[in-house]
Design a protein around this motif. Sequence first.
Motif, short mmCIF file in Angstrom:
data_model
loop_
_atom_site.label_atom_id
_atom_site.label_comp_id
_atom_site.label_asym_id
_atom_site.label_seq_id
_atom_site.Cartn_x
_atom_site.Cartn_y
_atom_site.Cartn_z
N ILE A 119 50.46 40.06 -45.69
CA ILE A 119 51.79 39.79 -44.74
C ILE A 119 52.79 39.48 -45.37
N ALA A 120 52.85 38.96 -46.65
CA ALA A 120 54.13 38.93 -47.52
C ALA A 120 54.62 40.43 -47.92
N ASP A 121 53.45 41.08 -48.28
CA ASP A 121 53.76 42.34 -49.01
C ASP A 121 54.49 43.11 -47.76
N ILE A 122 54.15 42.80 -46.23
CA ILE A 122 54.71 43.81 -45.44
C ILE A 122 56.45 43.66 -45.35
N PHE A 123 56.62 42.11 -45.67
CA PHE A 123 58.07 41.68 -45.52
C PHE A 123 58.69 42.11 -46.83
N VAL A 124 58.11 42.24 -47.94
CA VAL A 124 58.63 42.49 -49.36
C VAL A 124 58.99 44.05 -49.09
N ALA A 125 58.10 44.75 -48.37
CA ALA A 125 58.27 46.02 -48.47
C ALA A 125 59.71 46.39 -47.62
N MET A 126 60.20 45.33 -46.79
CA MET A 126 61.47 45.58 -45.78
C MET A 126 62.49 44.97 -46.71
N GLY A 127 62.35 44.54 -47.80
CA GLY A 127 63.17 43.99 -48.56
C GLY A 127 63.65 42.79 -48.52
N TRP A 128 62.34 41.99 -47.83
CA TRP A 128 62.77 40.42 -47.53
C TRP A 128 62.30 39.82 -48.81
N ALA A 129 62.61 38.61 -49.12
CA ALA A 129 62.31 37.60 -50.07
C ALA A 129 61.13 36.74 -49.59
N ILE A 130 60.34 36.36 -50.46
CA ILE A 130 59.34 35.32 -49.91
C ILE A 130 59.68 33.84 -50.40
N ALA A 131 59.96 33.08 -49.32
CA ALA A 131 60.35 31.52 -50.00
C ALA A 131 59.12 30.44 -49.87
N GLU A 132 59.22 29.34 -50.39
CA GLU A 132 58.10 28.54 -50.34
C GLU A 132 58.78 27.07 -50.38
N GLY A 133 58.17 26.06 -49.56
CA GLY A 133 58.62 24.94 -49.42
C GLY A 133 57.32 23.91 -50.01
N PRO A 134 57.61 22.56 -49.92
CA PRO A 134 56.71 21.49 -50.19
C PRO A 134 55.90 21.28 -48.79
N VAL A 135 54.57 20.86 -49.25
CA VAL A 135 53.86 20.46 -47.90
C VAL A 135 54.21 19.08 -47.47
N LEU A 136 54.67 18.13 -48.46
CA LEU A 136 54.97 16.99 -48.08
C LEU A 136 56.50 17.20 -47.76
N GLU A 137 57.02 17.07 -46.86
CA GLU A 137 58.40 17.46 -46.38
C GLU A 137 58.88 16.48 -45.77
N ALA A 138 60.53 16.52 -45.84
CA ALA A 138 61.27 15.49 -45.35
C ALA A 138 61.29 15.37 -44.01
#
Length: 375
Positions: A133-152
Amino acid sequence: MSGPNTDYDPVEVTPLKPEEVAAARDAALAAVAAAGDLEQLKQARLEHAGDRSALALANREIRALPPQARKEAGQRIGQARGAVNQAIAERQAVLEAEHEERMLVEETVDVTLPTDRTVPGARHPLTTGSELIADIFVAMGWAIAEGPVLEAEWLNFDALNLGPDHPARTMHDTFWTEPSDNGIVLRTHTSPVQARTMLGQEPPIYVACPGRVFRTDEYDATHSPVFHQVEGLAIDEGLTMAHLRGTLDHLVSTLFGEGIETRFRPSYFPFTEPSAEMDMVCFVCRGTGLAAPGGATGAGATCRTCRGEGWIELGGCGMVNPRVLTACGVDPERYTGFAFGFGIDRIMMFRHGVEDLRGFFEGDVRFTTAFGSEL
Ligand code: DAH
């Protein structure tokens, strides 16, 4: 010692004496017989039949003998050399045969031995699925973002227009952490990554975020307290719902095949306005809701993939609520954006015909290897 005397010399040189020649021959034969391998035989040949060997030197000295003695000495030395060379050739043949036999024994492969039973394993389908799924977006020029699982809590809820009293908050069966007023939750969705991204960078923004999320759900064939979502966020000037639809259609056709029909149903999410739920037509029954005629379940049975619905629900989406843009420092007068959040586990279940979600989490290698090594 001087070199061999090759000129006529009335004095007979010592090595030409019959006992000397015989002794040199016997020493040579003994060395050849004692050679245990081809390397040792080579050494024996150099020493006893090589240019500098006693017999070779004696041979060269024949010319130094008085003419009448040459014939007899020549025969004697020739016989001795012949005997040595023959012994070398015979020993060579024996040692070569031995060597070959040993190689055959040592290098034999026993094809009846049991194989190495270590199962090589495979990458987990949720890992390969997330990457796909990430590759499909990267192929469209999108970036991959990440966040923490313990979240505010603020990012998981408030920034997304889910204020403390918002009724939708209770729909997220949240894992709170101790102490209860610390404002930290196990993220209930990947949407806080939207807020993090907007707070961290200027538009235009095109990010996808696959990741783990947590809810206090019962653990059964379709629910798990830990599951996976992929969040998408696009913020730019002039983005409309048509861009959202086009992006998601591309995702669906890449994952499930060209020409799969999709639809938007009106829905509600606090962080999008308008909001929609996206469905795709069931790729097994193609919308009929019926099992294939002649299939194992018999005529008239419902399709097992969509449970007779004809449509498969993929997740929520919509145009980012201007209140969210404002909370995250993006000017809603200038920018619009769209967002979506799909369940990766669900997508992988449909894509691979997995009937029980728990297969993804039980760690049974027989489940994982069935997916092969999809890259
Ligand atoms: N966060 C939502 C959920 O977990 C899914 C979702 C819906 C995400 C709409 C979005 C969206 O970004 O626009 O149910």
